[in-house]
Design an enzyme around this catalytic site. Structure first.
Site, PDB file in Angstrom:
ATOM      1  N   CYS A 252      -8.211  -9.145  -1.423  1.00 20.97           N
ATOM      2  CA  CYS A 252      -6.939  -9.447  -2.314  1.00 20.97           C
ATOM      3  C   CYS A 252      -7.116 -10.298  -3.474  1.00 20.97           C
ATOM      4  O   CYS A 252      -6.735 -10.309  -4.541  1.00 20.97           O
ATOM      5  CB  CYS A 252      -5.709  -9.984  -1.567  1.00 20.97           C
ATOM      6  SG  CYS A 252      -5.169  -8.925  -0.206  1.00 20.97           S
TER       7      CYS A 252
ATOM      8  N   GLU B 171      -3.461  -2.416  -8.892  1.00 22.23           N
ATOM      9  CA  GLU B 171      -4.579  -2.916  -8.091  1.00 22.23           C
ATOM     10  C   GLU B 171      -5.599  -1.727  -7.602  1.00 22.23           C
ATOM     11  O   GLU B 171      -5.081  -0.823  -6.875  1.00 22.23           O
ATOM     12  CB  GLU B 171      -3.847  -3.505  -6.769  1.00 22.23           C
ATOM     13  CG  GLU B 171      -4.793  -4.200  -5.809  1.00 22.23           C
ATOM     14  CD  GLU B 171      -4.335  -4.996  -4.959  1.00 22.23           C
ATOM     15  OE1 GLU B 171      -4.532  -6.039  -4.302  1.00 22.23           O
ATOM     16  OE2 GLU B 171      -3.105  -4.566  -4.177  1.00 22.23           O
TER      17      GLU B 171
ATOM     18  N   GLU C  17       2.211 -11.551   1.723  1.00 18.15           N
ATOM     19  CA  GLU C  17       1.045 -11.440   0.808  1.00 18.15           C
ATOM     20  C   GLU C  17       0.908 -10.024   0.478  1.00 18.15           C
ATOM     21  O   GLU C  17       0.332  -9.354   1.247  1.00 18.15           O
ATOM     22  CB  GLU C  17       0.051 -12.211   1.460  1.00 18.15           C
ATOM     23  CG  GLU C  17      -0.884 -12.774   0.628  1.00 18.15           C
ATOM     24  CD  GLU C  17      -2.262 -11.697   0.228  1.00 18.15           C
ATOM     25  OE1 GLU C  17      -1.930 -10.858  -0.645  1.00 18.15           O
ATOM     26  OE2 GLU C  17      -3.196 -11.816   0.842  1.00 18.15           O
TER      27      GLU C  17
ATOM     28  N   LYS D 184       0.578  -6.916  15.288  1.00 19.45           N
ATOM     29  CA  LYS D 184       0.453  -5.420  15.007  1.00 19.45           C
ATOM     30  C   LYS D 184      -0.744  -5.482  13.883  1.00 19.45           C
ATOM     31  O   LYS D 184      -0.704  -5.403  12.613  1.00 19.45           O
ATOM     32  CB  LYS D 184       1.833  -4.866  14.425  1.00 19.45           C
ATOM     33  CG  LYS D 184       1.634  -3.247  14.455  1.00 19.45           C
ATOM     34  CD  LYS D 184       0.815  -2.839  13.297  1.00 19.45           C
ATOM     35  CE  LYS D 184       0.870  -1.376  13.131  1.00 19.45           C
ATOM     36  NZ  LYS D 184       0.066  -0.738  12.138  1.00 19.45           N
TER      37      LYS D 184
END
Length: 532
Positions: A276, A374, A242, A169
């Site tokens: 990331c 983040e 992750e 997906k």
């Protein structure tokens, strides 16, 4: 998860983030369609495993060849749908996948060979043990928009070469790239039911988690990762998560400042900071702080921002208005709490709807969101430190632990500091690039997730471990079977002394004691109970 331009409740569009152009509209796959895809995958997977690793590797090598021949086409599509510069689409997407195919084909045959397990216990020497690695079955992969080709492809290749089927997906922001991966794999000979793509939004991803998949591999936000973990928990569905990072870099006073500033600017701004492994916190020794900041400013101001399709572009647009607003909020919070904006900090509407100027901030603290949450945007916050211990404390002061980097003129010193940093990956005198090393595992502790992708550890995530133990003397009854009694207990006390006592004399006495009452059970005259 983020969603594309909504057309109605179960329909969305893929957009070019540089121009806002609608590339294609899609219907979301329903829960029933997702379940049907997983069912087809289960039906096809045993034959894919039975095909054998040699044949699977041949198919992956053909995929590698097709991808190499069409690398420009793939890179242009990645740039069009994600906005990143064409050069980065070539290197961080196409090259990473080409090398992942190489790694999988070079590694898989030995990896899947039965692995003998030596037995150190003397009493177990008559046994032969072996580890088998077998596929989970069907792996569900939910992939992100920031690396829409390299992330799902590298995970898919590891899953396929180890005998699994895959239902992917892709992010609703980059579905066309996911479909391109499907096209290339099918052209290479991967059966259609072995690799399938289901297109849709967050509800489609939830349906995949709720389906009969045997494992989920997810890359994305912490909040979504937690929801997936909660959904998987009742049936103990195994996961790899992750979930991003807030990666620190430490610039020591002995670093080459020209090299370090170039590496840090690239590490902070590559893919518009939407990586990331991006450098999101920069700690610089106070003695070189001002010179380092000035070097970063000179280089940040030179960066060419524009449409990623232009080969001269170094920073493209952000993926979406929503992500841009997060960056603006973090910068505004920092400025309100005393940070200094040295460059950037503004939108660039003249370039398109989602462009943000490369931004350098100083005088930042851990009271600011820019240093704790983040950001995922083109912002480089720089903070001074006075000692290595302080730098380590600041770098480790985070909910995340994906990666970190250290800049120093002394490799030994850098590696020593790396051991003190709580991160899954630490790079000395570089940043981000470990993701492109196929042998290197990717992942980290804390809120960065669980499990690993890439490398042999990533391949281990794609298999179940089975231990098989065979007795070499099948006609002999085992001395630990029933027939307990004082004689047996005395022998075992002596035998344990023989195996584990500290002194040689004690061990020898133990050995004699184990034989003193008629000998071991396995001997012809021993233990009348064994004859029962």
């Amino acid at each position: 998860m983020l969603s594309g331009l909504a057309v109605d409740a179960r329909r969305f569009a893929s957009l070019n983030p540089a121009t806002g152009e609608v590339l294609r509209e899609f219907d979301c796959a329903s829960a029933e369609e997702v379940q049907a895809a997983v069912s087809r995958a289960h039906g096809a997977q045993p034959a894919w495993w039975d095909l054998g690793v040699r044949r699977r590797c041949e198919i992956l090598r053909r995929f590698q060849r097709f991808l190499h021949e069409r690398k420009e086409e793939v890179a242009r599509l990645v740039t069009e749908e994600s906005g990143k510069p064409y050069a980065e689409s070539l290197v961080a997407e196409a090259m990473v996948v080409l090398d992942a195919a190489r790694f999988c084909c070079e590694t898989a045959r030995a990896f899947l060979q039965p692995q003998p397990v030596p037995h150190g216990n003397l009493i177990m020497k008559a046994k032969a043990g072996v580890l088998l690695r077998e596929p989970h079955g069907v792996i569900g992969i939910i992939s992100p928009w920031n690396y829409p080709f390299s992330t799902p492809a590298s995970e898919t290749l590891a899953a396929l070469v180890t005998g699994n089927a895959v239902v992917l997906k892709p992010s609703e922001l980059t579905p066309l790239v996911g479909l391109k991966l499907e096209e290339l794999l099918h052209a290479a000979g991967v059966p259609r039911d072995i690799f399938q793509v289901v297109i849709g939004d967050g509800a489609t991803g939830s349906a995949l988690v709720d389906s009969a998949v045997d494992k989920i591999v997810f890359t994305g936000s912490v909040s979504t990762g937690r929801r997936i973990a909660q959904a998987a928990a009742p049936r103990f569905l195994p996961l790899v998560l992750e979930l991003g990072g807030k990666d620190p870099t430490v610039v020591l006073e002995d670093a080459d400042l020209d090299t370090a500033s170039s590496g840090v600017v690239w590490g902070a701004f590559m893919n518009a900071g939407q990586t990331c492994l991006s450098i999101e916190r920069c700690y610089v020794h106070r003695s070189v702080h001002d010179r380092f900041v000035e070097a970063c400013l000179v280089k940040a101001r030179r960066l060419r921002v524009g449409n990623g399709g232009d080969p001269e572009t170094e920073i493209g647009p952000m993926i979406h208005e929503r992500q841009l607003r997060i960056v603006e909020a973090h910068v505004a919070d920092a400025l309100a709490k005393g940070a200094r904006r040295l460059c950037g900090g503004t939108r660039l509407p003249e370039l398109g709807p989602n462009f943000y100027a490369p931004t350098v901030l100083s005088s930042v603290t851990h009271d600011m969101r820019i240093m704790t949450e983040e950001t995922f945007g083109p912002v480089l916050p720089i903070m001074a430190f006075d000692s290595e211990d302080e730098a380590i404390r600041l770098a480790n002061d985070s909910l995340y632990g994906l990666a970190a980097s250290v800049w120093t003129g002394n490799r030994t010193r850098g590696e020593a500091m790396a051991r003190r940093l709580r991160a899954g990956t630490v790079m000395v005198n570089d940043s981000i690039s470990a993701f492109a090393i196929s042998e290197a595992p990717h992942g980290g502790p804390k809120d960065s997730g669980i499990g690993r992708t890439h490398g042999r550890l990533g391949m281990e995530e794609m298999v179940r471990i089975k231990y098989v133990d065979s007795d070499r003397i099948p006609a002999k009854k085992k001395l630990w079977w029933y027939g307990y009694g004082s004689e047996f207990c005395a022998q075992m006390e002596g035998f344990l002394d023989f195996l584990f006592a500290r002194g040689l004399v004690t061990r020898l006495r133990g050995g004699l004691r184990s034989l003193a009452v008629g000998g071991p059970r396995a001997r012809a005259g021993g233990f009348r109970a064994l004859r029962r």
